[in-house]
Design an enzyme around this catalytic site. Structure first.
Site, short mmCIF file in Angstrom:
data_model
loop_
_atom_site.label_atom_id
_atom_site.label_comp_id
_atom_site.label_asym_id
_atom_site.label_seq_id
_atom_site.Cartn_x
_atom_site.Cartn_y
_atom_site.Cartn_z
N ASP A 48 0.79 -1.18 0.15
CA ASP A 48 -0.09 0.15 0.13
C ASP A 48 0.64 1.27 -0.14
OD1 ASP A 48 -1.68 -2.26 0.73
OD2 ASP A 48 -2.22 -1.27 2.54
N GLU A 230 -10.22 -2.38 4.66
CA GLU A 230 -9.09 -1.92 4.87
C GLU A 230 -8.86 -0.54 4.29
OE1 GLU A 230 -6.28 -5.89 4.98
OE2 GLU A 230 -6.74 -5.18 2.89
C1 FRU Z 1 -3.56 -3.59 2.82
C2 FRU Z 1 -3.04 -3.97 4.12
C3 FRU Z 1 -3.37 -3.14 5.18
C4 FRU Z 1 -2.23 -3.38 6.15
C5 FRU Z 1 -1.28 -3.63 5.31
C6 FRU Z 1 -0.03 -4.48 5.80
O1 FRU Z 1 -3.08 -4.03 1.87
O2 FRU Z 1 -3.40 -5.23 4.41
O3 FRU Z 1 -4.70 -3.35 5.74
O4 FRU Z 1 -2.28 -2.06 6.88
O5 FRU Z 1 -1.61 -4.13 4.14
O6 FRU Z 1 1.05 -4.49 4.97
#
Ligand code: FRU
Length: 519
Positions: A48, A230
């Site tokens: 992300d 998320e």
């Molecule tokens: C989304 C996610 C988030 C988390 C991160 C961990 O892709 O699962 O929810 O904070 O990636 O790398």
């Protein structure tokens, strides 16, 4: 044997000369798959985008990063900067994991009035709030694995210090409690945090970014719930052509996307500083559509917006991959890239609201050589032949007139016969992207086990495509970004030709392919 020694000698001399001249020899992986202009980390894993902000002429992109290898693990916040959102420069790692856990996703704000008190009187504090993910607690099967921590920078994002009293928001007894997005809400004069809580969003308020009070919850009965929610975002935005302001709540979801795996949905409504309430027109739209998606392709996840962008523009960027197969895509040195940053605008039509996405206007500054054609489309037409335009860095605008109810198919090809096929089926009323013959696909079954589709409300007589191409990605912006599809691919040789065909009668096509002068 002798020949072999000569070959080795010659090769070493070649590498030595390159090194001495400061030129680097690109590995086959770099040549084939390192995007020409979409952001990738120099090495290691990326997912992300995090904590994006603009300050004094520079855009900052922070991101989920494992510098140790190209698989997810030991998350840091990596850092890159850009003056124009197109050309990115890798920077040293911004935030490191510590005894409280991995640094999961979150956001950052420019705290102009020093509400946090973290400023030193000279420099405006940039405040980041992220999720601490405690792996020991996860292994022990505990609920309170995730809490929200804070770090700040007093040198415009160069170096970051963790706040001494972390976490700023403890776990309230919810296993998935992460990805805080913070912003200043001017009417209620407070900071708002929207944070994913299982498959809902929770809203918190704060005057100083340090003490947070629970405000409300949204989402139990609305939208897609095929997976956990998320990476949320919440922002006000003017309705195009009016002075009316609406609030958009972006909710990323994994799995449960329209074509499998991860994707982003959104809601349109009002936010009064406490509660998000869906707009009535949007409520009706949602009853019909069930989920309103931001992007129908398989590779735009965790899209959230930058803080403090000039001219009040709302710019988002996503991770160009999908949890269905992201650890397996065929790169080694680095893994993961970002979408082209996109400006979003809100349109209201008789059917409801559309959050339109278009590439940021700065991309246009890189357009060089243009190939223009006006064609009367009957059967197969070659649009771009070998050597005309480098299709690994190009923007292609196609304007259809007098379309009928048939299928219009674009094909990107290479000399190995590999193909990426996409277009519009005006009969079935859908856009499609087919990467089943696009080269390396067998690294994970779910990568090319289907043709991705995006339903359209009607058949079109006139339609526009903006197609943004890099070595391993296509981003299709249909009708000024009213429908978007983003997908990645891994051919064994770059695509060098583009053609267009139809199974229906003639239509007029205006075609403009722009070379991007980038790198
Ligand atoms: C989304 C996610 C988030 C988390 C991160 C961990 O892709 O699962 O929810 O904070 O990636 O790398």
């Amino acid at each position: 044997m002798k020949n072999l020694s000569y070959a080795i000698l010659a090769l070493s001399a070649f590498f030595y000369t390159c090194k001495a001249q400061g030129t680097s020899v690109l590995s086959k992986e770099e040549q084939l798959y390192r995007p020409n202009y979409h952001f990738t980390p120099e090495k290691g894993w990326m997912n992300d985008p995090n904590g994006m902000f603009y300050l004094d002429g520079t855009y900052h992109l922070l991101f989920q990063h494992n510098p140790a290898n190209s698989k997810w693990g030991t998350l840091h916040w990596g850092h890159a900067t850009s003056e124009d959102l197109v050309k990115w420069e890798n920077q040293p790692i911004a935030i490191y994991p510590d005894q409280m856990g991995y640094i999961f996703s979150g956001s950052a704000v420019v705290d102009k009035n020093n509400t946090s008190g973290l400023g030193d009187g000279k420099n405006v504090p940039i405040v980041a709030i992220f999720t601490y993910h405690d792996m020991d607690k996860e292994k022990a099967n505990r609920i309170d694995v995730e809490s929200q921590g804070m770090a700040y920078s007093l040198d415009k994002g160069k170096t970051w210090t963790k706040y001494s009293n972390n976490p700023v928001l403890k776990n309230p007894g919810i296993r998935d409690f992460r990805d805080p997005k913070i912003f200043w809400e001017k009417d209620s004069k407070q900071w708002i945090m929207v944070v994913a809580a299982q498959d809902r969003q929770h809203f918190y308020g704060s005057k100083n970014l340090k003490n947070w009070t629970f405000l409300s919850e949204f989402g139990k009965d609305f939208g897609g719930h095929g997976g956990v929610w998320e990476c949320p975002d919440l922002f006000p935005i003017k309705v195009e052509g009016t002075n009316e302001e609406k609030w958009v709540l972006i909710v990323n979801i994994n799995p449960g996307g329209p074509n499998g795996g991860s994707a982003a949905q959104y809601f349109v409504g009002d936010f009064d500083g406490k509660t998000f309430k869906m707009d009535d027109v949007f409520t009706k739209q949602l009853e019909k559509e069930k989920v309103v998606w931001l992007d129908w392709g398989r590779d735009n996840y965790a899209s959230v917006s930058f803080d403090n962008v000039p001219e009040n523009k709302r710019v988002i960027i996503g991770w160009m991959s999908n949890w269905d197969y992201s650890p397996d895509v065929p790169t080694e040195k680095w893994r993961g890239s970002s979408t082209i940053p996109r400006e979003v605008t809100l349109k209201r039509s008789k059917d409801g609201y559309i959050l339109k996405n278009i590439p940021v206007s700065q991309l246009k500054n890189y357009e060089g050589k243009t190939v223009k054609k006006e064609i009367n489309l009957g059967s197969d037409k070659k649009l771009i032949g070998k050597g005309e335009i480098d299709l690994s860095k190009a923007v292609i605008d196609v304007d259809f007139k007098k379309m009928t109810k048939g299928v219009y198919t674009f094909t990107l090809k290479n000399s190995l016969g590999e193909q990426l096929i996409f277009g519009i089926d005006n009969n079935k009323r859908e856009l499609f992207v087919d990467r089943t013959k696009s080269g390396k696909i067998d690294f994970k079954n779910s990568f090319a086990d289907r043709i991705s589709k995006a339903p359209l409300a009607k058949s079109y007589q006139n339609a526009k495509f903006k197609i943004v191409l890099d070595k391993t990605s296509i981003e299709i912006f249909f009708n000024n970004g009213e429908k978007v599809m983003t997908e990645i691919f891994f051919p064994n040789e770059g695509f060098s030709e583009l053609s267009l065909s139809t199974d229906t009668t003639a239509s007029t096509v205006n075609f403009n392919a722009h070379q991007l002068n980038i790198k």
